[in-house]
Design an enzyme around this catalytic site. Structure first.
Site, PDB file in Angstrom:
ATOM      1  N   ASP A  52       1.366  -1.272  -0.012  1.00  0.00           N
ATOM      2  CA  ASP A  52      -0.220   0.415   0.546  1.00  0.00           C
ATOM      3  C   ASP A  52       1.129   1.045   0.108  1.00  0.00           C
ATOM      4  O   ASP A  52       0.464   2.415  -0.098  1.00  0.00           O
ATOM      5  CB  ASP A  52      -1.193  -0.006   1.446  1.00  0.00           C
ATOM      6  CG  ASP A  52      -0.433  -0.224   2.525  1.00  0.00           C
ATOM      7  OD1 ASP A  52       1.320  -0.702   2.391  1.00  0.00           O
ATOM      8  OD2 ASP A  52      -1.262  -0.243   3.341  1.00  0.00           O
ATOM      9  N   SER A  53       2.443   0.827   0.102  1.00  0.00           N
ATOM     10  CA  SER A  53       2.900   1.969  -0.179  1.00  0.00           C
ATOM     11  C   SER A  53       2.940   2.223  -2.029  1.00  0.00           C
ATOM     12  O   SER A  53       3.244   3.784  -1.606  1.00  0.00           O
ATOM     13  CB  SER A  53       4.382   1.700  -0.426  1.00  0.00           C
ATOM     14  OG  SER A  53       4.692   0.737  -1.210  1.00  0.00           O
ATOM     15  N   GLU A 190       9.002  -3.971  10.070  1.00  0.00           N
ATOM     16  CA  GLU A 190       9.565  -2.604  10.133  1.00  0.00           C
ATOM     17  C   GLU A 190       9.392  -2.191  11.304  1.00  0.00           C
ATOM     18  O   GLU A 190       9.593  -1.885  12.863  1.00  0.00           O
ATOM     19  CB  GLU A 190       8.755  -2.498   9.309  1.00  0.00           C
ATOM     20  CG  GLU A 190       8.580  -0.867   8.560  1.00  0.00           C
ATOM     21  CD  GLU A 190       7.681  -0.351   7.796  1.00  0.00           C
ATOM     22  OE1 GLU A 190       6.627  -1.257   7.210  1.00  0.00           O
ATOM     23  OE2 GLU A 190       7.996   0.952   7.456  1.00  0.00           O
TER      24      GLU A 190
HETATM   25  O1  KIV Z   1       3.630  -1.011   1.354  1.00  0.00           O
HETATM   26  C1  KIV Z   1       4.997  -1.256   1.841  1.00  0.00           C
HETATM   27  O2  KIV Z   1       5.643  -0.563   0.302  1.00  0.00           O
HETATM   28  C2  KIV Z   1       5.171  -2.201   2.758  1.00  0.00           C
HETATM   29  C3  KIV Z   1       6.702  -2.729   3.255  1.00  0.00           C
HETATM   30  C4  KIV Z   1       7.410  -1.051   3.189  1.00  0.00           C
HETATM   31  C5  KIV Z   1       7.030  -3.840   3.622  1.00  0.00           C
HETATM   32  O3  KIV Z   1       4.123  -2.584   2.952  1.00  0.00           O
END
Ligand code: KIV
Length: 272
Positions: A52-53, A190
């Site tokens: 979701d990044s 994380e």
């Molecule tokens: O959404 C994402 O990219 C993540 C990573 C930072 C693990 O959850």
């Protein structure tokens, strides 16, 4: 040069647990589109996380909260069309699973059915145990996510290192064991102290994939735009940049603009 201990034609949740048993580190990167996913898969990555990044790096939002389930499905289906070998893991977005296990199952089913992905990831520990269990009963593999959980940013207020205090570290260790007991095939950890992350990884049999969690875990994940150096403004200590694509791309765009404006592009060979 491959540093794999065993060659896998296709990565499954079982391969990942086996890698941990064999002491082979797991390499995971995010990707959100077809072209990038194809390059990453061909390079031999074990897991693509459709994170979701995407809310930050693809859509420009400040947090991961605004991205919708439909948008996650769009990104995930683009990635799935590109890959031949890796496992595709998709984040359940904020609001699609918290506090309602029936909704969580419906969201996970939509991701699996509409994108063709292989597994889902949810942020949280015992507070979302019911949602995780319900999704697992439908035969959908689940990866947990502990430590810094960006969907809860407004609860914590900052993106600083988590579980430095004893009570939070104790809860994190308890949550990791619970996620394993529920049937998760792995956990993302994380931004927690490396010593704690190593301890957690040693205490369970499922792989722990770290981001800002040191080298004592079973694998690593980075956001692809960060490791390629496309995001200049994001500079956490844990980030290793493998390219400076921002500068490379900026140079290419400048050259193109100059060529167009000067009339140098297209030349005789570049026209019909
Ligand atoms: O959404 C994402 O990219 C993540 C990573 C930072 C693990 O959850």
């Amino acid at each position: 040069m491959s540093t794999a201990k065993k060659e896998y034609k296709r990565i499954t949740t079982k391969s990942l647990v086996e890698m941990k048993r064999n002491g082979e580190k797991i390499a995971m990167l995010t990707a959100y589109d077809y072209t990038m996913a194809k390059i990453v898969d061909h390079a031999g990555i074990d897991i693509i996380l459709v994170g979701d990044s995407a809310s930050n790096v693809m859509a420009g939002h400040e947090t991961t909260l605004p991205i919708t389930l439909d948008q996650m499905i769009y990104h995930a289906s683009s990635v799935v069309r590109a890959i031949e070998r890796c496992l595709v893991l998709v984040d359940l977005p904020f609001g699609s699973y918290q506090g309602n296990s029936r909704k969580a199952l419906e969201s996970a089913i939509r991701i699996m059915k509409e994108s063709g992905a292989h597994a889902v990831k949810l942020e949280g520990g015992e507070e979302i145990a019911e949602s995780i269990s319900r999704i697992l009963t439908a035969g959908i593999p689940v990866m947990g996510h502990l430590g810094l959980t960006p969907q809860s940013i407004y609860k914590f207020g900052t993106y600083t290192v988590r579980a430095k205090k004893e009570d939070e570290a104790k809860q994190l260790k308890k949550d990791a064991k619970l996620l394993e007991k529920l049937g998760c095939f792995g956990i993302v950890l994380e931004k927690v102290p490396a010593k704690l992350a190593k301890e957690v990884a040693k205490s369970i049999n499922i792989p722990v994939i770290g981001i800002g969690a040191g080298n004592g875990v079973d694998g690593q994940v980075l956001v692809i735009h960060d490791m390629l150096g496309m995001t200049h403004e994001f500079n956490p200590r844990f980030l290793r940049r493998y390219l400076d694509l921002y500068t490379e791309m900026n140079g290419a765009f400048k050259n193109y603009i100059t060529d167009v404006k000067s009339g140098d592009f297209p030349n005789e060979e570049e026209q019909y």
